[in-house]
Design an enzyme around this catalytic site. Structure first.
Site, PDB file in Angstrom:
ATOM      1  N   CYS A   1      -5.770   1.876  -4.615  1.00 52.40           N
ATOM      2  CA  CYS A   1      -5.259   2.609  -3.465  1.00 52.40           C
ATOM      3  C   CYS A   1      -6.228   3.746  -3.154  1.00 52.40           C
ATOM      4  CB  CYS A   1      -3.868   3.157  -3.784  1.00 52.40           C
ATOM      5  SG  CYS A   1      -3.071   3.901  -2.356  1.00 52.40           S
TER       6      CYS A   1
ATOM      7  N   CYS B   1       0.821  -1.201   0.000  1.00 51.83           N
ATOM      8  CA  CYS B   1       0.000   0.000   0.000  1.00 51.83           C
ATOM      9  C   CYS B   1       0.860   1.258   0.000  1.00 51.83           C
ATOM     10  CB  CYS B   1      -0.969   0.037   1.174  1.00 51.83           C
ATOM     11  SG  CYS B   1      -2.238   1.306   0.920  1.00 51.83           S
TER      12      CYS B   1
END
Length: 410
Positions: free
Chosen positions: A340, A164
């Site tokens: 994301c 991430c």
């Protein structure tokens, strides 16, 4: 004498990728004999840690007993994998047990290498040093944000690959939003120290993010890699293009460099350069061992390492592994999809969705969600829908919006 046990499929890792893949396989073939090798007693919804660090979630809602998410028809092997012997179709566990398999799926995740930043481990959770990359530290992030009234707040992003890659920014934006709401942001110098040369790797999302960098008055500092932290002195040292630079801080959100798990990097399955499982980026099949697949953060493919990527990969590995189990070739390809959701403020998100080579891969029409713009609907998706989909969909083999497209006849 060490035990030797056989299963049709052995899955290494009980994280999101491993459990989702096993569940997808069992949905298609309930009689399959699958073993999942996982020593942890707890399972975490890691995307929720950013929200916990921003005061949106309480950390415990991101944690459940591993037993509650383990597929009921799978065999849970409560031990750690120690080494691979792919020539013999075998995995050796930490207790010496040997598991043999017809198909192996490697999904142990990525290792957070805290030790690569000198002094960081010793000061985590105190001296104003925190990280949303650990369950137990996310509440400390929110504690620091609530209590900081002035000074310097540093948010740091290490070199890729990391899981991430937007998470360091998310922590910063949510913190700034909270400080702005309390009226103290003008008294806090916020700095983003990024080892990379750009704010975000897919250019279409940069303008919206830069709007928030300007809105919050963030000092954007690129090509700076943290190498040391002195917690008691509240100093962080960065390697820059012109040498080392040490700066003082009142709050530091640190992110560790990340590497392949050591038992993977030391194995015949590893990519020589990265140490991750050496797999074809489309089929997710190992480049040398046809009955081995990689899924999730431990794979060598050049996608963004996110939970959304694992959600897309799991069904593809499931159908391809079943094809190999039946003596056929892989039948589906992965397009590099990752997502994301960049929390730029409480209530709005820039929903970045993209695949290989930065190709935009939106899940919704632009009139529903324009991912390049901050949107309230994206926030609802992140805060309400995605956690529910994770626990009740992804981990149980439901493939909503990610059903693999069969491209080749088995």
């Amino acid at each position: 004498m060490a035990r030797r046990l056989h299963h049709d499929v052995v899955v290494i890792g009980g994280g999101s990728a491993g459990i989702a893949t096993a569940s997808s396989m069992l949905k298609r073939r309930p009689s399959l004999d699958i073993a999942i090798v996982e020593p942890s007693e707890d399972h975490f919804y890691q995307p929720g840690w950013t929200m916990a660090g921003g005061g949106v979630f309480k950390a415990p809602v991101t944690k459940r007993p591993m037993a509650s998410v383990m597929p009921t028809r799978a065999t849970w092997v409560r031990e750690a994998a120690a080494s691979f012997q792919p020539e013999s179709n075998q995995v050796t566990l930490g207790d010496g047990t040997a598991l043999t398999y017809d198909v192996l799926i490697v999904a142990p995740g990525i290792r957070l290498a805290w030790e690569k930043i000198e002094g960081l481990e010793q000061t985590l959770g105190k001296n104003g040093v925190t990280s949303n990359y650990r369950y137990d530290l996310a509440p400390y992030t929110w504690e620091l944000v609530r209590n900081l009234k002035s000074g310097r707040a540093i948010f740091h992003q290490p070199p890729m690959p990391i899981k991430c890659a937007g998470a360091p920014q998310k922590a910063m934006y949510l913190s700034c939003d909270a400080w702005m709401e309390r009226g103290v942001l003008n008294d806090i110098d916020v700095e983003f120290h990024n080892a990379g040369g750009v704010l975000f790797g897919v250019k279409e999302y940069v303008p919206a993010l830069m709007d928030y960098v300007k809105k919050y008055g963030i000092d954007l500092r690129l090509n700076r890699t943290m190498v040391a932290v002195d917690g008691p002195a509240r100093r962080a040292t960065f390697e820059t293009e012109t040498g080392e630079d040490t700066v003082e801080f009142d709050m530091l959100h640190a992110v560790p460099p990340q590497v392949a798990p050591q038992f993977v990097a030391d194995s015949p399955l590893a990519n020589a350069e990265s140490g991750f499982v050496d797999i074809d980026k489309f089929t997710l099949q190992h480049v040398r061992y046809s009955n081995v697949f990689g899924v999730g953060d431990a794979g060598s493919m050049p996608n963004a390492k996110t939970a959304a990527a694992a959600r897309k990969q799991a069904p593809i590995v499931a159908v391809n592994a079943l094809a190999v189990l039946d003596g056929q070739q892989p039948v589906a390809d992965y397009d590099g999809y990752g997502s994301c959701p960049l929390t730029v403020e409480r209530g709005r998100i820039v929903l970045a969705e993209f695949g290989y080579d930065g190709k935009l891969l939106p899940s919704f029409p632009k009139w529903v969600i324009d991912g390049t713009r901050p949107a309230k609907l994206s926030w609802l998706l992140k805060s309400e829908a995605l956690p529910w989909i994770y626990w009740n969909g992804m981990l149980k083999g439901h493939e909503w919006l990610v059903t693999p497209q069969i491209k080749r006849a088995a």
